[in-house]
Scaffold this motif. Structure first.
Motif, PDB file in Angstrom:
ATOM      1  N   ALA A   2       6.835   0.085 -13.198  1.00 45.72           N
ATOM      2  CA  ALA A   2       5.672   0.983 -13.176  1.00 45.72           C
ATOM      3  C   ALA A   2       4.689   0.580 -12.096  1.00 45.72           C
ATOM      4  CB  ALA A   2       4.989   0.988 -14.547  1.00 45.72           C
ATOM      5  N   VAL A   3       4.433  -0.713 -11.986  1.00 48.32           N
ATOM      6  CA  VAL A   3       3.456  -1.200 -11.007  1.00 48.32           C
ATOM      7  C   VAL A   3       3.693  -2.685 -10.779  1.00 48.32           C
ATOM      8  CG1 VAL A   3       1.745  -1.671 -12.808  1.00 48.32           C
ATOM      9  CG2 VAL A   3       0.979  -1.288 -10.453  1.00 48.32           C
ATOM     10  N   LEU A   4       3.521  -3.119  -9.541  1.00 48.87           N
ATOM     11  CA  LEU A   4       3.620  -4.533  -9.174  1.00 48.87           C
ATOM     12  C   LEU A   4       2.214  -5.063  -8.981  1.00 48.87           C
ATOM     13  CD1 LEU A   4       5.249  -7.046  -8.224  1.00 48.87           C
ATOM     14  CD2 LEU A   4       5.143  -6.090  -5.914  1.00 48.87           C
ATOM     15  N   GLY A   5       1.830  -6.058  -9.774  1.00 54.27           N
ATOM     16  CA  GLY A   5       0.460  -6.568  -9.729  1.00 54.27           C
ATOM     17  C   GLY A   5       0.222  -7.547  -8.604  1.00 54.27           C
ATOM     18  N   CYS A   6      -0.927  -7.413  -7.950  1.00 51.72           N
ATOM     19  CA  CYS A   6      -1.400  -8.399  -6.966  1.00 51.72           C
ATOM     20  C   CYS A   6      -2.909  -8.497  -7.154  1.00 51.72           C
ATOM     21  CB  CYS A   6      -1.047  -7.961  -5.541  1.00 51.72           C
ATOM     22  SG  CYS A   6      -1.573  -9.153  -4.273  1.00 51.72           S
ATOM     23  N   TYR A   7      -3.329  -9.467  -7.939  1.00 54.35           N
ATOM     24  CA  TYR A   7      -4.731  -9.512  -8.357  1.00 54.35           C
ATOM     25  C   TYR A   7      -5.554 -10.469  -7.495  1.00 54.35           C
ATOM     26  CZ  TYR A   7      -3.097  -6.746 -12.231  1.00 54.35           C
ATOM     27  OH  TYR A   7      -2.544  -5.738 -12.971  1.00 54.35           O
ATOM     28  N   LYS A   8      -5.420 -10.319  -6.199  1.00 50.88           N
ATOM     29  CA  LYS A   8      -6.225 -11.107  -5.272  1.00 50.88           C
ATOM     30  C   LYS A   8      -7.540 -10.377  -5.000  1.00 50.88           C
ATOM     31  CE  LYS A   8      -3.436 -14.561  -4.627  1.00 50.88           C
ATOM     32  NZ  LYS A   8      -3.830 -15.944  -4.921  1.00 50.88           N
ATOM     33  N   ASN A   9      -8.615 -11.141  -4.930  1.00 51.74           N
ATOM     34  CA  ASN A   9      -9.968 -10.600  -4.873  1.00 51.74           C
ATOM     35  C   ASN A   9     -10.247  -9.915  -3.532  1.00 51.74           C
ATOM     36  OD1 ASN A   9     -12.647 -10.047  -5.246  1.00 51.74           O
ATOM     37  ND2 ASN A   9     -13.308 -12.182  -5.399  1.00 51.74           N
ATOM     38  N   LEU A  10     -10.435  -8.591  -3.554  1.00 51.98           N
ATOM     39  CA  LEU A  10     -10.768  -7.855  -2.332  1.00 51.98           C
ATOM     40  C   LEU A  10     -12.274  -7.740  -2.109  1.00 51.98           C
ATOM     41  CD1 LEU A  10      -8.113  -4.983  -2.352  1.00 51.98           C
ATOM     42  CD2 LEU A  10      -8.224  -6.973  -0.844  1.00 51.98           C
ATOM     43  N   ALA A  11     -13.071  -8.262  -3.049  1.00 55.00           N
ATOM     44  CA  ALA A  11     -14.520  -8.324  -2.849  1.00 55.00           C
ATOM     45  C   ALA A  11     -14.954  -9.710  -2.381  1.00 55.00           C
ATOM     46  CB  ALA A  11     -15.245  -7.956  -4.146  1.00 55.00           C
ATOM     47  N   MET A  12     -13.981 -10.515  -1.987  1.00 60.90           N
ATOM     48  CA  MET A  12     -14.241 -11.892  -1.554  1.00 60.90           C
ATOM     49  C   MET A  12     -15.170 -11.922  -0.338  1.00 60.90           C
ATOM     50  SD  MET A  12     -13.766 -15.181  -1.511  1.00 60.90           S
ATOM     51  CE  MET A  12     -12.516 -15.367  -2.777  1.00 60.90           C
ATOM     52  N   PRO A  13     -16.317 -12.654  -0.412  1.00 60.97           N
ATOM     53  CA  PRO A  13     -17.257 -12.690   0.719  1.00 60.97           C
ATOM     54  C   PRO A  13     -16.770 -13.563   1.882  1.00 60.97           C
ATOM     55  CG  PRO A  13     -18.070 -14.062  -1.071  1.00 60.97           C
ATOM     56  CD  PRO A  13     -16.856 -13.355  -1.600  1.00 60.97           C
ATOM     57  N   ASP A  14     -15.934 -14.558   1.586  1.00 56.23           N
ATOM     58  CA  ASP A  14     -15.419 -15.426   2.644  1.00 56.23           C
ATOM     59  C   ASP A  14     -14.381 -14.671   3.472  1.00 56.23           C
ATOM     60  OD1 ASP A  14     -13.120 -17.488   3.505  1.00 56.23           O
ATOM     61  OD2 ASP A  14     -15.050 -18.513   3.516  1.00 56.23           O
ATOM     62  N   ARG A  15     -14.646 -14.496   4.761  1.00 58.70           N
ATOM     63  CA  ARG A  15     -13.799 -13.641   5.600  1.00 58.70           C
ATOM     64  C   ARG A  15     -12.380 -14.166   5.721  1.00 58.70           C
ATOM     65  NH1 ARG A  15     -14.903  -8.480   6.129  1.00 58.70           N
ATOM     66  NH2 ARG A  15     -13.972  -7.571   7.980  1.00 58.70           N
ATOM     67  N   GLN A  16     -12.227 -15.471   5.935  1.00 59.29           N
ATOM     68  CA  GLN A  16     -10.886 -16.019   6.090  1.00 59.29           C
ATOM     69  C   GLN A  16     -10.089 -15.888   4.805  1.00 59.29           C
ATOM     70  OE1 GLN A  16      -9.240 -17.130   8.930  1.00 59.29           O
ATOM     71  NE2 GLN A  16      -7.562 -16.924   7.449  1.00 59.29           N
ATOM     72  N   GLN A  17     -10.734 -16.160   3.670  1.00 54.86           N
ATOM     73  CA  GLN A  17     -10.030 -16.022   2.396  1.00 54.86           C
ATOM     74  C   GLN A  17      -9.661 -14.566   2.136  1.00 54.86           C
ATOM     75  OE1 GLN A  17      -8.994 -18.556   0.112  1.00 54.86           O
ATOM     76  NE2 GLN A  17      -7.819 -16.742  -0.457  1.00 54.86           N
ATOM     77  N   LEU A  18     -10.554 -13.655   2.518  1.00 52.78           N
ATOM     78  CA  LEU A  18     -10.257 -12.233   2.361  1.00 52.78           C
ATOM     79  C   LEU A  18      -9.025 -11.845   3.172  1.00 52.78           C
ATOM     80  CD1 LEU A  18     -10.945  -9.395   1.341  1.00 52.78           C
ATOM     81  CD2 LEU A  18     -12.453  -9.141   3.332  1.00 52.78           C
ATOM     82  N   MET A  19      -8.935 -12.333   4.412  1.00 50.79           N
ATOM     83  CA  MET A  19      -7.777 -11.998   5.247  1.00 50.79           C
ATOM     84  C   MET A  19      -6.501 -12.602   4.671  1.00 50.79           C
ATOM     85  SD  MET A  19      -9.194 -10.008   7.258  1.00 50.79           S
ATOM     86  CE  MET A  19      -7.703  -9.609   8.188  1.00 50.79           C
ATOM     87  N   ASP A  20      -6.610 -13.807   4.089  1.00 49.71           N
ATOM     88  CA  ASP A  20      -5.441 -14.407   3.423  1.00 49.71           C
ATOM     89  C   ASP A  20      -5.009 -13.547   2.234  1.00 49.71           C
ATOM     90  OD1 ASP A  20      -5.523 -16.474   5.237  1.00 49.71           O
ATOM     91  OD2 ASP A  20      -6.509 -17.893   3.887  1.00 49.71           O
ATOM     92  N   ASN A  21      -5.990 -13.054   1.485  1.00 53.05           N
ATOM     93  CA  ASN A  21      -5.671 -12.189   0.346  1.00 53.05           C
ATOM     94  C   ASN A  21      -5.005 -10.892   0.801  1.00 53.05           C
ATOM     95  OD1 ASN A  21      -6.830 -14.116  -1.275  1.00 53.05           O
ATOM     96  ND2 ASN A  21      -8.673 -12.955  -1.746  1.00 53.05           N
TER      97      ASN A  21
END
Length: 358
Positions: A128-147
């Motif tokens: 039905a759905v494949l979960g990927c629960y990485k934070n897209l509201a992450m303020p850290d730019r590098q961590q956001l790009m990793d996510n």
């Protein structure tokens, strides 16, 4: 000579007894080395034996009886059974799902990851759905790009699973991803929408889908904020996982059906997957959960378990507007899941649903 199968356990036991009598216990290594040398240079495993140079040929029953091409007898190995299976790696809260194999047969009673024979289509299994629960509201730019890179990997993997959507929650604007009031701000919504737009670009590039699941504990925590995100990120790859209970908290449980109606009105055209749950409110805000400062906490259960949330209006909407929409039962346990499925079946029958997927 012995004409029995040397691979048979009983025959090997007899040979072991004979060898124990023959080996010089003071120098067992010499005997073993001599036998290995004969096997490597005279009694060749994959060729004719070189009896003419064998120093032990006068003691060899096979040589004396002309049976060197026959003995020892080794039964042909059974053809290996080769199976193609799809192995399911299911993780939750740092734990992996395992199951115990049958008490008989290959690898009897051992534990393994669950699997189905063949591929998912052949086994009649759909994702039905494949979960990927990485934070897209992450303020850290590098961590956001990793996510975002992880979302890209999941989008590619989803294509291998038959093109199922990739689902996510809507995150929180702090590095710890903790539930705090900062998730309610316009800045948090801006950050989330920016990260989501980047993921949607990647989804469009591979022909995939990305579904967001609004929730009270997340940045997208009301039907109106969900609608705003859908308008700001106008991607054909973007859709919604709707979990009615996730948008509730103790102060608004009395308005549950009004909130449901507003969500279906504002975002119904984008809903692609449903989550079926129920809830109870407990007088304890000390643990993490759906809390709102009232001293109480909303605890989730499988659909129909407590009767606090009426999921039937959602089923009626699905029957009319989204027949065949995947519906995932959440927060049930093995002892209650059958009852949850029965509840959904009865709701579907009353609503005239022609098809459902659980």
């Amino acid at each position: 000579g012995c004409a029995d199968d040397i691979m048979d356990a009983g025959v090997r036991k007899q040979f072991t007894a004979h060898l124990n009598d023959a080996i010089d216990l003071a120098r067992p290594g010499a005997y073993n080395q001599a036998m290995m040398d004969l096997g490597a240079t005279v009694c060749l495993p994959n060729g004719a034996p070189k009896c003419e140079i064998c120093p032990a040929r006068m003691m060899c029953e096979a040589y004396k009886n002309g049976l060197t091409e026959i003995l020892p007898v080794r039964a042909k190995k059974k053809a290996r059974k080769i199976e193609e299976r799809t192995v399911l790696l299911l993780f939750q809260n740092g734990k992996a799902a395992l199951r115990k194999r049958a008490d008989t047969g290959l690898l009897a009673s051992l534990w393994e990851f669950p699997s189905v024979l063949g591929n998912l289509d052949e086994a009649g299994v759909s994702v039905a759905v494949l979960g990927c629960y990485k934070n897209l509201a992450m303020p850290d730019r590098q961590q956001l790009m990793d996510n975002i890179a992880e979302y890209e990997a999941c989008l590619n993997f989803a294509q291998m699973l038959g093109g199922c959507p990739v689902g996510t929650e809507t995150g929180r604007p702090n590095a710890q991803n903790r539930v705090a009031d900062d998730r309610m701000t316009d800045e948090a919504l801006d950050t989330f929408a920016d990260g989501l737009a980047r993921v949607c670009d990647r989804a469009e590039a591979v022909g995939g889908q990305i579904l967001i699941e609004p929730g009270w504990n997340e940045t997208v925590n009301t039907p109106d904020r969900c609608r705003e995100v859908l308008e700001r990120v106008s991607s054909p790859a973007l859709g919604v996982i709707y979990d009615p209970v996730s948008l509730l908290h103790p102060s608004v449980v009395g308005e549950a059906q009004e909130i449901t109606a507003r969500m279906l009105y504002l975002c119904g055209s984008k809903i692609r997957v449903l989550h079926a749950k129920d809830f109870e409110v407990v007088d304890n805000e000390d643990e993490a959960g759906w809390c709102d400062g009232t001293g109480s906490r909303l605890v989730c259960h499988g659909v129909g378990e407590t009767g606090c949330y009426d999921f039937e209006p959602v089923v009626a909407w699905a029957a009319a507007a989204r027949p065949g929409i995947p519906c995932v039962v959440e927060n049930s346990v093995p002892a209650t899941v059958a009852g949850c499925l029965t509840t959904l079946e009865r709701m579907s029958a009353r609503c005239g649903a022609s098809h459902r997927e659980i």
